[in-house]
Scaffold this active site. Structure first.
Site, PDB file in Angstrom:
ATOM      1  N   LYS A   1       1.821  -3.012   6.259  1.00 55.27           N
ATOM      2  CA  LYS A   1       2.165  -2.850   4.839  1.00 55.27           C
ATOM      3  C   LYS A   1       3.655  -2.545   4.681  1.00 55.27           C
ATOM      4  O   LYS A   1       4.282  -2.962   3.706  1.00 55.27           O
ATOM      5  CB  LYS A   1       1.292  -1.774   4.194  1.00 55.27           C
ATOM      6  CG  LYS A   1      -0.194  -2.150   4.154  1.00 55.27           C
ATOM      7  CD  LYS A   1      -0.442  -3.405   3.323  1.00 55.27           C
ATOM      8  CE  LYS A   1      -1.911  -3.754   3.217  1.00 55.27           C
ATOM      9  NZ  LYS A   1      -2.163  -4.945   2.395  1.00 55.27           N
TER      10      LYS A   1
ATOM     11  N   TYR B   1      -2.216  -0.618  10.405  1.00 57.31           N
ATOM     12  CA  TYR B   1      -2.340  -0.952   8.978  1.00 57.31           C
ATOM     13  C   TYR B   1      -1.052  -0.566   8.247  1.00 57.31           C
ATOM     14  O   TYR B   1      -0.458  -1.371   7.520  1.00 57.31           O
ATOM     15  CB  TYR B   1      -3.536  -0.207   8.378  1.00 57.31           C
ATOM     16  CG  TYR B   1      -3.719  -0.461   6.899  1.00 57.31           C
ATOM     17  CD1 TYR B   1      -4.280  -1.651   6.447  1.00 57.31           C
ATOM     18  CD2 TYR B   1      -3.310   0.473   5.948  1.00 57.31           C
ATOM     19  CE1 TYR B   1      -4.434  -1.892   5.082  1.00 57.31           C
ATOM     20  CE2 TYR B   1      -3.458   0.240   4.596  1.00 57.31           C
ATOM     21  CZ  TYR B   1      -4.025  -0.943   4.167  1.00 57.31           C
ATOM     22  OH  TYR B   1      -4.171  -1.187   2.830  1.00 57.31           O
TER      23      TYR B   1
ATOM     24  N   SER C   1       0.864  -1.189   0.000  1.00 60.17           N
ATOM     25  CA  SER C   1       0.000   0.000   0.000  1.00 60.17           C
ATOM     26  C   SER C   1       0.891   1.228   0.000  1.00 60.17           C
ATOM     27  O   SER C   1       2.030   1.172   0.484  1.00 60.17           O
ATOM     28  CB  SER C   1      -0.867   0.023   1.257  1.00 60.17           C
ATOM     29  OG  SER C   1      -1.471   1.302   1.403  1.00 60.17           O
TER      30      SER C   1
HETATM   31  N1  LIG Z   1      -8.919  -0.205  -1.615  1.00 61.83           N
HETATM   32  C1  LIG Z   1      -7.814   0.533  -1.502  1.00 61.83           C
HETATM   33  O1  LIG Z   1      -7.850   1.743  -1.686  1.00 61.83           O
HETATM   34  C2  LIG Z   1      -6.510  -0.136  -1.141  1.00 61.83           C
HETATM   35  C3  LIG Z   1      -5.346   0.653  -1.152  1.00 61.83           C
HETATM   36  C4  LIG Z   1      -4.140   0.064  -0.844  1.00 61.83           C
HETATM   37  C5  LIG Z   1      -4.077  -1.273  -0.531  1.00 61.83           C
HETATM   38  N2  LIG Z   1      -5.225  -2.021  -0.505  1.00 61.83           N
HETATM   39  C6  LIG Z   1      -5.094  -3.445  -0.178  1.00 61.83           C
HETATM   40  O2  LIG Z   1      -5.749  -4.192  -1.173  1.00 61.83           O
HETATM   41  C7  LIG Z   1      -6.185  -5.444  -0.623  1.00 61.83           C
HETATM   42  C8  LIG Z   1      -7.624  -5.692  -1.014  1.00 61.83           C
HETATM   43  O3  LIG Z   1      -8.423  -4.718  -0.377  1.00 61.83           O
HETATM   44  P1  LIG Z   1      -9.806  -4.178  -0.966  1.00 61.83           P
HETATM   45  O4  LIG Z   1      -9.700  -2.730  -1.044  1.00 61.83           O
HETATM   46  O5  LIG Z   1     -10.205  -4.963  -2.153  1.00 61.83           O
HETATM   47  O6  LIG Z   1     -10.751  -4.479   0.283  1.00 61.83           O
HETATM   48  P2  LIG Z   1     -11.982  -5.462   0.507  1.00 61.83           P
HETATM   49  O7  LIG Z   1     -12.305  -5.320   1.937  1.00 61.83           O
HETATM   50  O8  LIG Z   1     -13.027  -5.243  -0.505  1.00 61.83           O
HETATM   51  O9  LIG Z   1     -11.337  -6.891   0.210  1.00 61.83           O
HETATM   52  C9  LIG Z   1     -10.497  -7.533   1.134  1.00 61.83           C
HETATM   53  C10 LIG Z   1     -10.539  -9.013   0.834  1.00 61.83           C
HETATM   54  O10 LIG Z   1      -9.743  -9.710   1.806  1.00 61.83           O
HETATM   55  C11 LIG Z   1     -10.510 -10.776   2.336  1.00 61.83           C
HETATM   56  N3  LIG Z   1     -10.114 -11.095   3.703  1.00 61.83           N
HETATM   57  C12 LIG Z   1     -10.325 -10.363   4.825  1.00 61.83           C
HETATM   58  N4  LIG Z   1      -9.864 -11.021   5.897  1.00 61.83           N
HETATM   59  C13 LIG Z   1      -9.338 -12.182   5.447  1.00 61.83           C
HETATM   60  C14 LIG Z   1      -8.722 -13.283   6.052  1.00 61.83           C
HETATM   61  N5  LIG Z   1      -8.558 -13.339   7.375  1.00 61.83           N
HETATM   62  N6  LIG Z   1      -8.292 -14.306   5.281  1.00 61.83           N
HETATM   63  C15 LIG Z   1      -8.478 -14.273   3.946  1.00 61.83           C
HETATM   64  N7  LIG Z   1      -9.087 -13.272   3.293  1.00 61.83           N
HETATM   65  C16 LIG Z   1      -9.503 -12.237   4.049  1.00 61.83           C
HETATM   66  C17 LIG Z   1     -11.943 -10.284   2.287  1.00 61.83           C
HETATM   67  O11 LIG Z   1     -12.845 -11.357   2.336  1.00 61.83           O
HETATM   68  C18 LIG Z   1     -11.968  -9.559   0.959  1.00 61.83           C
HETATM   69  O12 LIG Z   1     -12.199 -10.455  -0.097  1.00 61.83           O
HETATM   70  C19 LIG Z   1      -5.903  -5.361   0.863  1.00 61.83           C
HETATM   71  O13 LIG Z   1      -4.697  -6.031   1.178  1.00 61.83           O
HETATM   72  C20 LIG Z   1      -5.751  -3.863   1.111  1.00 61.83           C
HETATM   73  O14 LIG Z   1      -4.971  -3.588   2.233  1.00 61.83           O
HETATM   74  C21 LIG Z   1      -6.431  -1.471  -0.813  1.00 61.83           C
END
Ligand SMILES: NC(=O)c1ccc[n+]([C@@H]2O[C@H](COP(=O)([O-])OP(=O)(O)OC[C@H]3O[C@@H](n4cnc5c(N)ncnc54)[C@H](O)[C@@H]3O)[C@@H](O)[C@H]2O)c1
Length: 256
Positions: A168, A164, A149
């Site tokens: 990361k 968080y 991230s």
């Molecule tokens: N959305 C953003 O702006 C953003 C920015 C930077 C990084 N991220 C990273 O991207 C990744 C996906 O996030 P997102 O935005 O799609 O969020 P989201 O909440 O929509 O998806 C997260 C996914 O992780 C799964 N998950 C949660 N806990 C879990 C566990 N214990 N075991 C297995 N799976 C689990 C959830 O079921 C879901 O499918 C994450 O690692 C997040 O930190 C997201």
């Protein structure tokens, strides 16, 4: 082979953790479109199977839905065993699963909540890398992509995100160190650092959206599908000389 053919993933087997929704779902579907057989995982079998079935119908790819809570080592081991039984191997692992709860000031944080974030966002990635490495080193090839991230680099406020950001930062260090460890064995390890993609995770901080938007030079949030090109690139032979790299996909957010 023409250069564009190097992006194709025909015959490859990919696992994307946390792929029932959000970025994981969009990019796993992108990997299907690029030709891979893709394993969708979720914390419940039902949602993993539903996501796998939807992607198979949309793309015609071979898919499989399996339950895996990444913080549970036994669950992770079972996931890789089941994938090898179903598809024979694993070529690509995208460690996407992650959590970010609305948090408080550091001094008010619940240690159980801190541990849970470290377990899912960092230890879960390490467990999955460990199982993937066993398979990939044995055959001398593979691509691991870790979800990092922009929070690994910057103060990503105004929301509170101490643990968080720390997890990361750990993923970034893990990626670089593991890339060196696995390179002689033919396995590449890279990470992606997204800016704001409009998923259920990012939607939690509605009050922050106008502040985030002001800081994004491109003036908009990303659609989760926009990360697919980066994932396909790192998964494929198009990035055959890339390891230990971090690709930032943030609409320019971290340039300030
Ligand atoms: N959305 C953003 O702006 C953003 C920015 C930077 C990084 N991220 C990273 O991207 C990744 C996906 O996030 P997102 O935005 O799609 O969020 P989201 O909440 O929509 O998806 C997260 C996914 O992780 C799964 N998950 C949660 N806990 C879990 C566990 N214990 N075991 C297995 N799976 C689990 C959830 O079921 C879901 O499918 C994450 O690692 C997040 O930190 C997201």
């Amino acid at each position: 082979m023409g250069y564009l053919d190097r992006f194709k993933l025909d015959g490859k087997v990919a696992i994307v953790t946390g792929s029932s929704r959000g970025i994981g779902n969009a990019t796993a579907t992108g990997l299907c479109e690029a030709g891979a057989a893709v394993v969708f995982t979720a914390t419940t079998l039902e949602s993993a199977q539903a996501a796998a079935a939807a992607a198979a119908e949309k793309t015609g790819a071979k898919t499989l839905g399996l339950k895996c809570c990444v913080e549970d080592v036994e669950d992770v081991k079972k996931l890789f065993r089941d994938v090898v039984n179903a598809f024979g191997t694993v070529d690509i692992l995208f460690n996407n699963a992650g959590i970010a709860n609305i948090a408080d000031d550091l001094v008010k944080l619940d240690p159980a909540d801190i541990r849970h974030h470290v377990d899912v966002n960092l230890n879960g990635v390490i467990y999955c890398c460990q199982e993937a490495a066993k398979i990939m080193l044995a055959k001398g090839s593979g691509s691991i992509i870790n979800m990092c991230s922009m929070s690994a680099h910057i103060y990503n406020g105004p929301q509170k995100a101490t643990y968080y950001a720390a997890t990361k930062g750990g993923v970034l260090s893990l990626t670089r160190t593991l890339a060196c460890e696995l390179a002689p064995g033919g396995v590449r390890v890279n990470c992606i650092s997204p800016g704001y993609h409009m998923t259920e995770m990012a939607k939690q901080w509605t009050d922050c959206h106008p502040i985030w938007l002001e800081r994004i030079p491109m003036g908009r949030f990303a659609d989760p599908y926009e990360l697919s090109g980066t994932v396909i690139y790192l998964a494929s032979d198009a990035s055959s000389y890339v390891t230990g790299a971090e690709i930032v996909v943030d609409g320019g957010y971290t340039l300030y």
